[in-house]
Scaffold this motif. Structure first.
Motif, PDB file in Angstrom:
ATOM      1  N   ARG A 260      37.341  -1.013  43.999  1.00  0.00           N
ATOM      2  CA  ARG A 260      36.780  -0.092  43.007  1.00  0.00           C
ATOM      3  C   ARG A 260      35.267  -0.194  43.004  1.00  0.00           C
ATOM      4  N   GLY A 261      34.632   0.950  42.836  1.00  0.00           N
ATOM      5  CA  GLY A 261      33.176   0.983  42.779  1.00  0.00           C
ATOM      6  C   GLY A 261      32.724   1.589  41.459  1.00  0.00           C
ATOM      7  N   LEU A 262      31.783   0.927  40.798  1.00  0.00           N
ATOM      8  CA  LEU A 262      31.286   1.369  39.500  1.00  0.00           C
ATOM      9  C   LEU A 262      29.882   1.938  39.643  1.00  0.00           C
ATOM     10  N   ALA A 263      29.638   3.048  38.942  1.00  0.00           N
ATOM     11  CA  ALA A 263      28.289   3.620  38.877  1.00  0.00           C
ATOM     12  C   ALA A 263      27.980   3.920  37.415  1.00  0.00           C
ATOM     13  N   GLU A 264      26.801   3.498  36.961  1.00  0.00           N
ATOM     14  CA  GLU A 264      26.357   3.737  35.588  1.00  0.00           C
ATOM     15  C   GLU A 264      24.947   4.313  35.609  1.00  0.00           C
ATOM     16  N   LYS A 265      24.672   5.175  34.643  1.00  0.00           N
ATOM     17  CA  LYS A 265      23.345   5.788  34.572  1.00  0.00           C
ATOM     18  C   LYS A 265      23.024   6.099  33.111  1.00  0.00           C
ATOM     19  N   GLU A 266      21.842   5.720  32.676  1.00  0.00           N
ATOM     20  CA  GLU A 266      21.410   6.052  31.314  1.00  0.00           C
ATOM     21  C   GLU A 266      20.612   7.351  31.355  1.00  0.00           C
ATOM     22  N   VAL A 267      20.978   8.278  30.481  1.00  0.00           N
ATOM     23  CA  VAL A 267      20.344   9.592  30.460  1.00  0.00           C
ATOM     24  C   VAL A 267      19.936   9.928  29.036  1.00  0.00           C
ATOM     25  N   GLU A 268      19.067  10.918  28.907  1.00  0.00           N
ATOM     26  CA  GLU A 268      18.661  11.420  27.591  1.00  0.00           C
ATOM     27  C   GLU A 268      19.586  12.567  27.185  1.00  0.00           C
ATOM     28  N   ALA A 269      20.013  12.560  25.930  1.00  0.00           N
ATOM     29  CA  ALA A 269      20.815  13.673  25.419  1.00  0.00           C
ATOM     30  C   ALA A 269      19.999  14.957  25.498  1.00  0.00           C
ATOM     31  N   ASP A 270      20.669  16.061  25.777  1.00  0.00           N
ATOM     32  CA  ASP A 270      19.972  17.341  25.900  1.00  0.00           C
ATOM     33  C   ASP A 270      20.430  18.366  24.858  1.00  0.00           C
ATOM     34  N   LEU A 271      21.231  17.920  23.905  1.00  0.00           N
ATOM     35  CA  LEU A 271      21.702  18.820  22.839  1.00  0.00           C
ATOM     36  C   LEU A 271      21.856  18.025  21.548  1.00  0.00           C
ATOM     37  N   ALA A 272      21.292  18.560  20.466  1.00  0.00           N
ATOM     38  CA  ALA A 272      21.404  17.931  19.151  1.00  0.00           C
ATOM     39  C   ALA A 272      22.096  18.896  18.198  1.00  0.00           C
ATOM     40  N   ILE A 273      23.032  18.362  17.414  1.00  0.00           N
ATOM     41  CA  ILE A 273      23.758  19.167  16.436  1.00  0.00           C
ATOM     42  C   ILE A 273      23.627  18.491  15.071  1.00  0.00           C
ATOM     43  N   TRP A 274      23.118  19.236  14.105  1.00  0.00           N
ATOM     44  CA  TRP A 274      22.862  18.673  12.779  1.00  0.00           C
ATOM     45  C   TRP A 274      23.287  19.655  11.692  1.00  0.00           C
ATOM     46  N   PRO A 275      24.366  19.388  11.002  1.00  0.00           N
ATOM     47  CA  PRO A 275      24.722  20.209   9.842  1.00  0.00           C
ATOM     48  C   PRO A 275      23.878  19.772   8.637  1.00  0.00           C
ATOM     49  N   LEU A 276      22.728  20.380   8.467  1.00  0.00           N
ATOM     50  CA  LEU A 276      21.854  20.040   7.347  1.00  0.00           C
ATOM     51  C   LEU A 276      22.487  20.609   6.078  1.00  0.00           C
ATOM     52  N   SER A 277      23.021  19.738   5.239  1.00  0.00           N
ATOM     53  CA  SER A 277      23.782  20.178   4.061  1.00  0.00           C
ATOM     54  C   SER A 277      23.180  19.617   2.777  1.00  0.00           C
TER      55      SER A 277
ATOM     56  N   VAL B 289      22.111  23.244  12.618  1.00  0.00           N
ATOM     57  CA  VAL B 289      21.096  23.168  13.674  1.00  0.00           C
ATOM     58  C   VAL B 289      21.793  22.784  14.973  1.00  0.00           C
ATOM     59  N   ARG B 290      21.605  23.588  15.990  1.00  0.00           N
ATOM     60  CA  ARG B 290      22.173  23.316  17.314  1.00  0.00           C
ATOM     61  C   ARG B 290      21.130  23.720  18.354  1.00  0.00           C
ATOM     62  N   THR B 291      20.517  22.729  18.975  1.00  0.00           N
ATOM     63  CA  THR B 291      19.370  23.021  19.815  1.00  0.00           C
ATOM     64  C   THR B 291      19.187  21.964  20.900  1.00  0.00           C
ATOM     65  N   SER B 292      18.416  22.341  21.904  1.00  0.00           N
ATOM     66  CA  SER B 292      18.046  21.397  22.959  1.00  0.00           C
ATOM     67  C   SER B 292      16.778  20.616  22.597  1.00  0.00           C
ATOM     68  N   LYS B 293      16.174  20.945  21.452  1.00  0.00           N
ATOM     69  CA  LYS B 293      14.957  20.246  21.011  1.00  0.00           C
ATOM     70  C   LYS B 293      15.351  18.954  20.299  1.00  0.00           C
ATOM     71  N   VAL B 294      15.798  18.007  21.098  1.00  0.00           N
ATOM     72  CA  VAL B 294      16.352  16.771  20.556  1.00  0.00           C
ATOM     73  C   VAL B 294      15.317  15.992  19.743  1.00  0.00           C
ATOM     74  N   ASN B 295      14.117  15.868  20.238  1.00  0.00           N
ATOM     75  CA  ASN B 295      13.088  15.096  19.536  1.00  0.00           C
ATOM     76  C   ASN B 295      12.706  15.744  18.206  1.00  0.00           C
ATOM     77  N   SER B 296      12.704  17.071  18.171  1.00  0.00           N
ATOM     78  CA  SER B 296      12.372  17.772  16.928  1.00  0.00           C
ATOM     79  C   SER B 296      13.425  17.513  15.864  1.00  0.00           C
ATOM     80  N   VAL B 297      14.682  17.541  16.266  1.00  0.00           N
ATOM     81  CA  VAL B 297      15.765  17.272  15.322  1.00  0.00           C
ATOM     82  C   VAL B 297      15.705  15.832  14.830  1.00  0.00           C
ATOM     83  N   LYS B 298      15.460  14.923  15.739  1.00  0.00           N
ATOM     84  CA  LYS B 298      15.383  13.512  15.364  1.00  0.00           C
ATOM     85  C   LYS B 298      14.275  13.286  14.345  1.00  0.00           C
ATOM     86  N   GLN B 299      13.137  13.922  14.541  1.00  0.00           N
ATOM     87  CA  GLN B 299      12.024  13.763  13.618  1.00  0.00           C
ATOM     88  C   GLN B 299      12.317  14.432  12.282  1.00  0.00           C
ATOM     89  N   ALA B 300      12.946  15.613  12.332  1.00  0.00           N
ATOM     90  CA  ALA B 300      13.287  16.322  11.097  1.00  0.00           C
ATOM     91  C   ALA B 300      14.278  15.525  10.266  1.00  0.00           C
TER      92      ALA B 300
END
Length: 229
Positions: A36-53, A122-133
């Motif tokens: 068996r061969g294992l491959a792992e990779k860390e990536v940045e999320a490209d979609l943020a979903i926030w139900p601002l309620s 909120v459903r957007t690819s602007k992940v950093n903007s959502v995180k800051q908001a």
């Protein structure tokens, strides 16, 4: 008679030799190793979903309506101040609960007859903007808006570009599998030959760590069967 018996014995021995030789060859030809061969990779999320309620209470429907409109506008301005445009969010219809007609409620113990839950999805690819908001959402309290912190109102982050990194990760997993096969071959004084069978496992995408949900760890395991020379 002796000559005949000798011939029969010779034939039996010869047949045994041929059979044995053939079995040895077949066994050698079918020698394999499965790894068996294992491959792992860390990536940045490209979609943020926030139900601002947030919730609004009132004893008058007209007042409730006006307050819903006013506070929704405040929340929208808050999102725009964090670089989120109309394409990044959807204002959903408010969910209004009427307690005035509920016979099982002690009306002397409730503050409002009407309670509205407002959600701006909120459903957007602007992940950093959502995180800051989301981090700044406490500032809305100065306008009488308490953003819900419930589980179903949390920000979720997703990685949607899996197909773009699949070939690279499968190649890496297969390379790691071959290295394992070569170690087995070395230990058994053999050499790794061609791939006989290969199976790709399922890709998994998990949060890199608690508090780092915007970073994802992508993982795949391949199972490869190699011929041994």
């Amino acid at each position: 008679m002796e000559t005949k018996n000798i011939s029969i014995c010779a034939c039996i021995i010869l047949a045994s030799c041929i059979l044995s030789f053939g079995l040895v060859n077949i066994t050698k030809q079918n020698r394999t190793v499965t790894v068996r061969g294992l491959a792992e990779k860390e990536v940045e999320a490209d979609l943020a979903i926030w139900p601002l309620s947030f919730s609004i209470g009132s004893n008058n429907l007209n007042s409730l309506q006006n307050e819903i409109i006013a506070k929704t506008n405040v929340a929208v301005k808050f999102l725009k101040d964090h670089s989120l445009s109309e394409e990044d969010y959807t204002i959903q219809a408010p969910n209004i609960t009427d307690y005035s007609l509920d016979p099982y409620i002690n009306h002397n113990q409730i503050s409002y007859n009407y309670l509205a839950k407002v959600t701006i999805l909120v459903r957007t690819s602007k992940v950093n903007s959502v995180k800051q908001a989301q981090a700044d959402s406490l500032k809305l309290a100065s306008n009488g808006i308490t953003v819900s912190q419930d589980y179903d109102a949390r920000v979720t982050y997703e990685f949607t570009a899996l197909n773009q990194i699949k070939p690279e990760m499968i190649a890496l997993a297969t390379e790691n599998a071959r290295q394992a096969a070569e170690q087995f071959a070395h230990d058994s004084h053999s050499k790794v030959g061609k791939i006989k069978t290969a199976t790709q496992g399922l890709f998994s995408i998990d949060d890199a760590a608690v508090g780092l949900e915007e970073k994802k760890n992508v993982r795949v395991v391949t199972t490869v069967e190699y011929m041994l020379k």
